[in-house]
Write an enzyme that holds these catalytic residues in place. Structure first.
Site, mmCIF file in Angstrom:
data_model
loop_
_atom_site.group_PDB
_atom_site.id
_atom_site.type_symbol
_atom_site.label_atom_id
_atom_site.label_comp_id
_atom_site.label_asym_id
_atom_site.label_seq_id
_atom_site.Cartn_x
_atom_site.Cartn_y
_atom_site.Cartn_z
ATOM 1 N N ALA A 1 10.138 2.205 68.678
ATOM 2 C CA ALA A 1 11.102 0.706 67.594
ATOM 3 C C ALA A 1 11.670 2.469 67.026
ATOM 4 O O ALA A 1 11.548 3.699 67.226
ATOM 5 C CB ALA A 1 9.666 0.984 66.683
ATOM 6 N N ASP B 1 7.733 24.081 56.667
ATOM 7 C CA ASP B 1 7.760 24.083 58.313
ATOM 8 C C ASP B 1 6.426 24.706 58.345
ATOM 9 O O ASP B 1 5.239 24.245 59.315
ATOM 10 C CB ASP B 1 8.743 23.629 58.828
ATOM 11 N N GLU C 1 14.753 19.865 59.874
ATOM 12 C CA GLU C 1 14.148 19.161 59.752
ATOM 13 C C GLU C 1 14.940 18.135 59.383
ATOM 14 O O GLU C 1 16.370 18.723 58.865
ATOM 15 C CB GLU C 1 13.146 19.161 59.122
ATOM 16 N N LYS D 1 1.892 24.769 60.586
ATOM 17 C CA LYS D 1 1.836 24.751 62.365
ATOM 18 C C LYS D 1 0.895 25.784 62.280
ATOM 19 O O LYS D 1 -0.160 25.572 63.161
ATOM 20 C CB LYS D 1 3.211 25.605 62.601
HETATM 21 P P1 NDP Z 1 14.584 12.700 64.193
HETATM 22 O O1 NDP Z 1 15.383 12.085 62.719
HETATM 23 O O2 NDP Z 1 15.820 12.525 64.944
HETATM 24 O O3 NDP Z 1 14.674 11.435 64.733
HETATM 25 C C1 NDP Z 1 13.770 10.661 64.112
HETATM 26 C C2 NDP Z 1 13.377 8.786 64.609
HETATM 27 O O4 NDP Z 1 12.741 7.743 63.972
HETATM 28 C C3 NDP Z 1 14.705 8.461 63.970
HETATM 29 O O5 NDP Z 1 15.282 7.785 65.347
HETATM 30 C C4 NDP Z 1 15.084 7.487 62.953
HETATM 31 O O6 NDP Z 1 16.039 6.359 62.875
HETATM 32 C C5 NDP Z 1 13.690 6.465 63.696
HETATM 33 N N1 NDP Z 1 13.160 6.014 62.288
HETATM 34 C C6 NDP Z 1 13.146 6.502 61.141
HETATM 35 N N2 NDP Z 1 12.238 5.630 60.292
HETATM 36 C C7 NDP Z 1 11.973 4.794 61.243
HETATM 37 C C8 NDP Z 1 11.499 3.254 60.959
HETATM 38 N N3 NDP Z 1 10.730 3.065 59.395
HETATM 39 N N4 NDP Z 1 10.875 2.961 62.118
HETATM 40 C C9 NDP Z 1 11.431 2.721 62.987
HETATM 41 N N5 NDP Z 1 12.118 4.355 63.266
HETATM 42 C C10 NDP Z 1 11.950 5.149 62.215
HETATM 43 O O7 NDP Z 1 13.437 13.229 64.242
HETATM 44 P P2 NDP Z 1 13.147 14.307 65.156
HETATM 45 O O8 NDP Z 1 13.266 13.583 66.258
HETATM 46 O O9 NDP Z 1 14.241 15.900 65.560
HETATM 47 O O10 NDP Z 1 11.655 14.665 65.207
HETATM 48 C C11 NDP Z 1 10.892 13.324 64.798
HETATM 49 C C12 NDP Z 1 8.969 13.989 64.535
HETATM 50 O O11 NDP Z 1 9.533 15.322 65.358
HETATM 51 C C13 NDP Z 1 9.000 15.162 63.508
HETATM 52 O O12 NDP Z 1 7.796 14.739 62.412
HETATM 53 C C14 NDP Z 1 9.254 16.422 63.632
HETATM 54 O O13 NDP Z 1 8.934 17.366 62.235
HETATM 55 C C15 NDP Z 1 8.665 16.588 64.903
HETATM 56 N N6 NDP Z 1 9.320 17.767 65.475
HETATM 57 C C16 NDP Z 1 11.368 17.609 65.909
HETATM 58 C C17 NDP Z 1 11.437 18.937 66.903
HETATM 59 C C18 NDP Z 1 12.672 18.986 66.805
HETATM 60 O O14 NDP Z 1 13.458 20.294 67.901
HETATM 61 N N7 NDP Z 1 13.687 18.287 66.263
HETATM 62 C C19 NDP Z 1 10.287 19.631 67.135
HETATM 63 C C20 NDP Z 1 9.032 19.863 67.234
HETATM 64 C C21 NDP Z 1 8.297 18.555 66.203
HETATM 65 P P3 NDP Z 1 16.977 6.650 62.358
HETATM 66 O O15 NDP Z 1 17.903 7.687 62.901
HETATM 67 O O16 NDP Z 1 18.157 5.129 61.769
HETATM 68 O O17 NDP Z 1 16.751 7.239 61.116
HETATM 69 N N1 HSE Z 2 12.516 21.840 62.545
HETATM 70 C C1 HSE Z 2 11.643 22.543 63.317
HETATM 71 C C2 HSE Z 2 12.245 24.213 64.040
HETATM 72 C C3 HSE Z 2 11.316 22.012 64.630
HETATM 73 O O1 HSE Z 2 13.300 24.953 63.432
HETATM 74 O O2 HSE Z 2 11.264 24.789 64.083
HETATM 75 C C4 HSE Z 2 10.274 22.543 65.620
HETATM 76 O O3 HSE Z 2 9.138 21.889 64.827
#
Ligand code: NDP
Ligand code: HSE
Length: 439
Positions: A43, A201, A190, A205
């Site tokens: 999704a 954040d 984030e 953690k």
């Molecule tokens: P992103 O914003 O890159 O990805 C989130 C995705 O979810 C996007 O593709 C977004 O789509 C989609 N999305 C948002 N709302 C909805 C919805 N209602 N239904 C379906 N899809 C939806 O975030 P990240 O991948 O960076 O982060 C994801 C999670 O992982 C978070 O909890 C973050 O804290 C965690 N995390 C991230 C890290 C990192 O390095 N980035 C490291 C560790 C944890 P769209 O873009 O179209 O809005």
């Molecule tokens: N925003 C987070 C960071 C992503 O900078 O560490 C990893 O959890």
């Protein structure tokens, strides 16, 4: 063997990385898991972008709840972030008897108790390795590898964005705002980067690690947090002259009357490995009574490092999902019936060393007044440095940086109020915590 079917909610940085690594290493992963792990559905809001990443043959929807209820999905992977739709997806998946993998530290730190109770009731697993320190398997280490130990403290550089900013500012003299933009471009930050730079954040953690280390419920609302946005370049420089580096440090420590749980810019002796963890890298030091100090280091953010942890959880669940729920590793390492209700100590009760920096008139008796106030408060001085104040005006003012031995925060605050009231002292005294992290 019949594949395990995964549904991914959120195909962004981490979701995209997860799909890529699962595809690239599918054979190796299947050999480890005992059966193939296949993405059956996903999704995302932006369906075209998701299609590019997942390829043909994967069912796509823009409604994450469809995945949470999907009859053919065994494990729901929540990679949307936040606590609105993400929470609904996780609880719905559990309600529907599905195991869950999430990288969402905010969700686990704020709603973990509710989520784990529901998962326990339904006999499903909720795995969250990727929620702490990106690609570093520190949850596995804390929950399983160190299970023999009484954990004394856990200290970590656990926000890649802040560490990247502090490193670039120190090494290249880059401006805060420019480095933050770069961290966003690289996918580290984030969705709301305030969470990174103001310590939320890292506190999410740390809250999770604290719960696992000490067998207490997750209690993010009791964590103390302070970010890096108000950090002054002068303090970074003086700290360096005194032999320390400033890092955004999460520290959780067992004390006789409770648990310290705090995130703040903290001085660390430069000879410590942790002080030399730079850029987006994260590191966690765990002090156990039997093993001593162990350190876990690696990429704390980014698509594939985080995917590495997500997939490790998928493999774990694939191996364990047929096991009797009673014989699985408990969510918070301790059996749910053995979770303790040790209090989280208020920040005023914290005991640590301090870096204090005051701006004072360079005249006889000033230092004597300051050190007398500290001594009266039972605070002993370890080191001191005096430098001319360099804001351009030669008005006889000096910066005085003081390192204290261990003191109680409330005593330090009381002494600082008296120091700030001195006619010879200008403005507020800067106070930063300092950890020696002796193994
Ligand atoms: P992103 O914003 O890159 O990805 C989130 C995705 O979810 C996007 O593709 C977004 O789509 C989609 N999305 C948002 N709302 C909805 C919805 N209602 N239904 C379906 N899809 C939806 O975030 P990240 O991948 O960076 O982060 C994801 C999670 O992982 C978070 O909890 C973050 O804290 C965690 N995390 C991230 C890290 C990192 O390095 N980035 C490291 C560790 C944890 P769209 O873009 O179209 O809005
Ligand atoms: N925003 C987070 C960071 C992503 O900078 O560490 C990893 O959890």
């Amino acid at each position: 063997m019949k594949p395990i079917h995964v549904g991914i909610c959120g195909v962004g940085t981490v979701g995209g990385g997860t799909v890529t690594v699962l595809k690239r290493n599918c054979e190796e992963i299947a050999r480890r898991a005992g059966r193939p792990i296949l993405v059956r559905a996903a999704a995302n809001r932006d369906l075209a972008r998701a299609r590019e990443l997942v390829g043909e043959g994967v069912e796509l929807t823009d409604d994450a709840l469809v995945i949470a209820r999907h009859p053919d999905i065994d494990i729901v992977v929540e990679l949307i972030g936040g606590t609105t739709i993400a929470k609904e997806v996780v609880l719905t998946a559990i309600e529907n008897g599905k195991h869950v993998v999430t990288a969402n530290k905010k969700l686990i730190a704020e709603y973990g108790n509710e989520i784990f109770a529901k998962a326990q009731e339904k006999g499903v697993m909720v795995a969250f390795e990727a929620a702490v320190a990106g690609g570093i398997p520190v949850i596995k280490a804390l929950r399983e590898g160190l299970t023999a130990n009484k954990i004394e403290w856990v200290a970590g550089i656990i926000n890649g964005t802040s560490n990247f900013i502090l490193t670039e500012m120190r090494d290249k003299g880059s401006a805060f705002a420019d480095v933050l933009k770069e961290a966003q471009r690289l996918g580290y930050a984030e969705a709301d980067p305030t969470f990174d730079i103001e310590g939320h954040d890292a506190a999410h953690k740390l809250t999770i690690m604290s719960a696992i280390a000490f067998g207490i419920p997750v209690q993010f609302d009791k964590a103390y947090l302070e970010g890096i946005s108000k950090l002054d370049a002068a303090d970074i420089k003086y700290a360096q002259e005194l032999g320390y580096r400033i890092k955004l440090l999460g520290m959780t420590r067992r004390r006789p009357n409770g648990i310290e749980l705090r995130v703040s810019p903290t001085l660390i002796p430069e000879k410590r490995l942790l002080a030399n963890v730079d850029g987006v890298m994260n590191a966690v030091v765990v002090k156990g009574d039997a093993v001593g100090a162990t350190m876990y280091y690696g990429a704390g953010a980014g698509a594939e490092p985080t995917a590495s942890s997500v997939i490790a959880d998928l493999v774990d669940i694939t191996r364990l999902h047929t096991a009797d729920p009673e014989h699985r590793v408990p969510h918070l390492a301790f059996q749910p019936s053995a979770i303790a209700n040790l209090p989280i100590l208020p920040i005023e009760e914290v005991e640590t060393c301090y870096y204090l920096r005051l701006n004072a008139q360079d005249q006889p008796g000033v230092l004597a007044d300051v050190t007398r106030i500290l001594a009266d408060g039972g605070i002993s001085v370890d080191a001191m440095l005096q430098r001319p104040f360099t804001d351009g005006a030669d008005d006889g003012r000096d910066d005085i940086a003081i390192i204290t031995h261990i003191a109680i925060e409330k005593n330090v605050n009381a002494a600082l109020a008296k120091i700030e009231a001195l006619d010879t002292v200008n403005g507020k005294v800067v106070k930063l915590r300092l950890e020696h992290l002796n193994g």
